[in-house]
Structure formats: C-alpha cells, structure tokens
Motif scaffolding. Structure first.
Motif, mmCIF file in Angstrom:
data_model
loop_
_atom_site.group_PDB
_atom_site.id
_atom_site.type_symbol
_atom_site.label_atom_id
_atom_site.label_comp_id
_atom_site.label_asym_id
_atom_site.label_seq_id
_atom_site.Cartn_x
_atom_site.Cartn_y
_atom_site.Cartn_z
ATOM 1 N N PHE A 86 0.819 -1.115 -0.173
ATOM 2 C CA PHE A 86 -0.210 0.303 0.193
ATOM 3 C C PHE A 86 0.545 1.144 -0.135
ATOM 4 O O PHE A 86 2.357 0.900 0.974
ATOM 5 N N GLU A 87 0.318 2.128 -0.738
ATOM 6 C CA GLU A 87 0.930 3.358 -0.498
ATOM 7 C C GLU A 87 0.055 4.630 0.816
ATOM 8 O O GLU A 87 -0.726 4.556 0.020
ATOM 9 N N PHE A 88 0.655 4.544 1.237
ATOM 10 C CA PHE A 88 -0.034 5.054 3.159
ATOM 11 C C PHE A 88 -0.378 7.167 2.347
ATOM 12 O O PHE A 88 -0.853 7.143 3.052
ATOM 13 N N SER A 89 0.150 7.095 1.818
ATOM 14 C CA SER A 89 0.283 8.673 1.510
ATOM 15 C C SER A 89 -1.017 8.353 0.651
ATOM 16 O O SER A 89 -1.569 10.123 0.382
ATOM 17 N N ALA A 90 -1.613 7.566 -0.534
ATOM 18 C CA ALA A 90 -2.965 7.445 -0.498
ATOM 19 C C ALA A 90 -4.206 6.730 0.065
ATOM 20 O O ALA A 90 -5.348 7.330 -0.253
ATOM 21 N N LEU A 91 -4.056 6.810 1.120
ATOM 22 C CA LEU A 91 -4.907 6.072 2.228
ATOM 23 C C LEU A 91 -6.179 7.348 2.340
ATOM 24 O O LEU A 91 -7.610 6.954 2.372
ATOM 25 N N PRO A 92 -5.784 8.080 3.380
ATOM 26 C CA PRO A 92 -6.306 8.948 3.944
ATOM 27 C C PRO A 92 -7.544 9.672 2.375
ATOM 28 O O PRO A 92 -9.008 9.155 2.826
ATOM 29 N N GLN A 108 -1.358 12.560 -6.708
ATOM 30 C CA GLN A 108 -0.790 14.289 -6.531
ATOM 31 C C GLN A 108 0.686 14.040 -5.009
ATOM 32 O O GLN A 108 1.267 14.021 -4.727
ATOM 33 N N GLU A 109 -0.614 13.263 -4.251
ATOM 34 C CA GLU A 109 0.169 13.220 -2.678
ATOM 35 C C GLU A 109 1.241 12.132 -2.599
ATOM 36 O O GLU A 109 2.198 11.716 -2.090
ATOM 37 N N ALA A 110 1.984 11.112 -3.815
ATOM 38 C CA ALA A 110 2.274 10.178 -4.040
ATOM 39 C C ALA A 110 4.013 10.671 -4.669
ATOM 40 O O ALA A 110 3.942 11.424 -5.699
ATOM 41 N N ALA A 111 5.025 9.928 -4.463
ATOM 42 C CA ALA A 111 6.413 10.403 -4.306
ATOM 43 C C ALA A 111 6.577 9.516 -6.256
ATOM 44 O O ALA A 111 5.388 8.685 -6.358
ATOM 45 N N PRO A 112 7.347 9.941 -7.128
ATOM 46 C CA PRO A 112 6.556 9.429 -8.609
ATOM 47 C C PRO A 112 6.860 7.678 -8.857
ATOM 48 O O PRO A 112 5.910 7.991 -9.734
ATOM 49 N N GLN A 113 8.205 7.672 -7.878
ATOM 50 C CA GLN A 113 8.738 5.967 -7.884
ATOM 51 C C GLN A 113 7.082 5.143 -7.152
ATOM 52 O O GLN A 113 7.399 3.893 -7.486
ATOM 53 N N LYS A 114 5.869 5.968 -6.207
ATOM 54 C CA LYS A 114 5.215 5.170 -5.775
ATOM 55 C C LYS A 114 3.319 5.100 -6.532
ATOM 56 O O LYS A 114 2.727 5.063 -6.054
ATOM 57 N N LYS A 115 3.632 6.008 -7.719
ATOM 58 C CA LYS A 115 2.476 7.009 -8.487
ATOM 59 C C LYS A 115 1.707 5.262 -8.781
ATOM 60 O O LYS A 115 0.186 5.575 -8.655
ATOM 61 N N ALA A 116 1.927 4.184 -9.418
ATOM 62 C CA ALA A 116 1.604 2.846 -9.110
ATOM 63 C C ALA A 116 0.725 2.497 -8.520
ATOM 64 O O ALA A 116 -0.301 1.760 -8.594
#
Length: 396
Positions: free
Chosen positions: A209-215, A325-333
């Motif tokens: 999971f990408e935690f920045s996208a969770l909220p 937008q909240e995720a780092a470039p390598q974490k967008k997927a």
C-alpha cells in the motif's frame, strides 16, 4: 507559454482501453442483479454478492499488481490482465447456479483489478505534470462514459435479446479493450526478471500500500458506498416507481451533463485546488439522491441523473488525482492501486449493504438515507484532506 501535449496516441489508447474495460464492467453490473433474480432464482442480497465477489478479487489482486508493474512493466501487466479478463468473459455461458456464477465473477475481478491498476499507472506517467487535474479528468471521463454506455447497452440488450446475446456482447467489448491495450507503446526500462518471480511478492504493508494515498482513498470509499446504490439498483428502483422505460436513459443524461461540465472542473482543480471543486460536488450529489428518493415521474428521475452526474462525476476524478499527487514519482502506480482497492472495497461493501437494506426498507427511504450519508461525508473529507488542502493553498 505553450501547453504540454495531452492528447497523444498513448493517452488516447490507454483511455480507450480503460473505457472498454469499464463498459464491460458496467454492462454486467446493472444486468447481473436482474439475471441473478430472474434466471438463477436469487434474492436481492444474493444479487448484490455478484458485485461484491467481483470487487473482492479486484481488491485482493491490486496491491500485488502494483508490485508486478515494478517487476514486469505496466504494458506487460496490462496485456496479461486483459487476456484474463477476456477469458473470464467466455465463461458466463456455462453456470446454472448462483455459486458457479460467483466463482466466475471472482476470476473476472482478478483481470479487472490488474488491468485498471495498470491503466491508472500508465496514464499517471503519460499525462504532463502541469495538466494533471485536467488530464485525469478526461481520463476518468472514459470511465464515466462507460458508466453510461455500459448500462444502456446491457439493459437494452438483455430486455430485447436476452442473456445469451448479453454475454456475447461482453466478449466483444472485452476483446476491444485488449486491442486498445496493445496499441499503447509506453517506453519503460527493462528489468531482468524471471517468470517465477510473479509469485515472489512482498507482504510488507509498505510494499502493498502507498500510505500517502490512504486518507483520500478512505474518503472515496465512504462516498462510493452511497454511489453503489445507484450502480446496483437504480434500474430496479425505476421499475418500482413505474418509469422503467427510461431507466437506461438515466446514465445517458448522467454522461451528457458530465461532458458539459468536465472542461471546466478539471481546469478549476488545477488552478484553484481540490476544495473549490469537492465541496459543491458533495452538496450536488446529496441533493440528487434526495430528489431521487422523491421522484414520481420520468422527468424528475432524469433530472436527478444530471445532478448526480455532475456531483459524483466530479468527486471521483478529483479524489484519484489527489491520491496520485500525494505520492512520490516512483510510488504513483502503488498509489493508484491503493486508491482503487480501497475505493472498490467501498463499492463492494455498499452493494452488499444496499442489497441487504432493501429487504427491510423501500428504495425511496434508502435514497433519502443515502443523501444524509453523503452530507456526513463532507465532514469526512474535511478531516482527512480538506483542512490540509486549505493550508497548502494558503502557502502558495
């Protein structure tokens, strides 16, 4: 200053592939409850499970799809998932029991979850950064158009020609999704990986999971529970209030109003931020549901489609854009996979809850409660993202 190009061949191709995937999804979403009740002898709650099983498998596979994208590349995951999606479509002719159909829906959802994760990751890379809100708005419009064409085709074909033609159409649409996917020519770095590494997935939460996208994903899931009442049962409700002859036009009105609003809402998102778009959309979504609960004529029924089209049709791409937008470039997927997994959990949970609820209350009462629920969602958005968004805009 010249704008960076948006409407490239790859952007159009990946949007077309996404469009056909969702046409097949919505094509079956509105018809399977009717098919389950009328031809498989199921109850409304069991009919809701057909959506729930599909989305559960999509939710389960998406975190792993994010890892497979990093290992094998976006295009490889997209094509393989669309082959699974097409293969599952071929199986719908055979089940004669609800349990068999649930199994096929589960397999179908695996292909869908992988494919939509891949297309979301692709488009996040293809869209120029300066046109992120606008580009995501148009990309998600492919989903919204599918939301119109899929139900319209599904309900029309099932009513006029029956389930066999309906399932044949689903195969054709799935094939078109695969063809469009093959046209995407995204340049990716090559990784030296073995085929068996598909089973060597990481189970660390930070790899799943990408935690920045969770909220914002939780916000999207909250609203999707209410929206599932439209997806799964608006056609059944139309029959109940005796406007079934215009049920398929609900989604056409939805799309027309959405198409008229999209050129403005995407640009406003980029210029003024999410809050300026999200808060009015929440109120319009709630107002549409409330009016739907009181609809007695075909005209009012279709007016609510326009209100919900602008309301929900603006919220979903806005939430997905925020997640990316909240995720780092390598974490967008991975952010895309996280957002869609949590969002689909809301749709799946909502389909089951709504199916269970309508056994005890009327659809009118249900949609009135959903309107109140959406207003509560305003405060959920405020707490999980709205306040941070306001502070961010003040610093600009």
């Amino acid at each position: 200053m010249n704008k960076e190009p948006l409407w490239t061949k790859d952007f159009i191709s990946v949007s077309a592939s996404n469009f056909f995937l969702f046409v097949a999804f919505y094509f079956l979403l509105v018809t399977m409850p009717i098919y389950a009740i009328q031809e498989l002898g199921g109850s409304p709650a069991q009919a809701g499970l057909l959506t729930t099983f599909f989305l559960i498998s999509a939710i389960i596979v998406r975190p792993f799809a994010g890892q497979w994208i990093e290992q094998f590349g976006k295009r490889a995951v997209l094509i393989s998932s669309q082959v699974i999606f097409l293969g599952a479509s071929l199986l719908y002719f055979f089940p004669d029991t609800l349990n068999m159909m649930l199994a096929i829906r589960f397999i179908h959802g695996i292909g869908f979850g992988m494919a939509t994760t891949a297309t979301g990751a692709m488009v996040a890379e293809i869209i120029p950064g300066s046109r992120r809100g606008e580009g995501m708005g148009y990309y998600v419009m492919s989903t919204n158009l599918a939301m119109v064409i899929g139900p319209f085709l599904g309900l029309t074909v099932m009513r006029e020609w029956g389930s066999l033609v309906m399932f044949t159409m689903c195969i054709v649409i799935s094939g078109l999704a695969l063809i469009a996917g093959l046209l995407v020519n995204l340049v990716e770095s090559k990784n030296n990986v073995r085929v068996m590494s598909i089973f060597q997935v990481k189970f660390n939460p930070r790899d799943l999971f990408e935690f920045s996208a969770l909220p914002i994903a939780v916000v999207g899931a909250f609203f999707s529970i209410a929206y599932s009442s439209i997806l799964s049962f608006v056609s059944v409700y139309a029959e109940e209030i005796q406007v079934g002859e215009v049920a398929s036009y609900f989604f056409i009105v939805y799309a027309v109003v959405l198409l008229l609003s999209r050129p403005f809402t995407g640009r406003w998102f980029d210029q003024y931020g999410a809050n300026v778009i999200v808060y009015p959309a929440i109120f319009l979504f709630a107002a549409g549901l409330l009016l739907l609960s009181q609809a007695e004529t075909a005209l009012i029924f279709l007016v609510t489609a326009g209100m919900i089209g602008v309301g929900w049709g603006t919220l979903f791409p806005s939430f997905q854009t925020i997640a990316i937008q909240e995720a780092a470039p390598q974490k967008k997927a991975l952010a895309t996979a996280t957002f869609l997994s949590v969002f689909d959990f809301g749709i799946g949970l909502g389909s089951f809850i709504i199916g269970w609820a309508v056994t005890g209350i009327s659809f009118r009462t249900l949609y009135a409660y959903c309107a109140i629920y959406v207003i509560v969602g305003l405060f959920v958005y405020l707490m999980l993202h709205g306040k941070q968004e306001k502070k961010k805009r003040q610093m600009i």
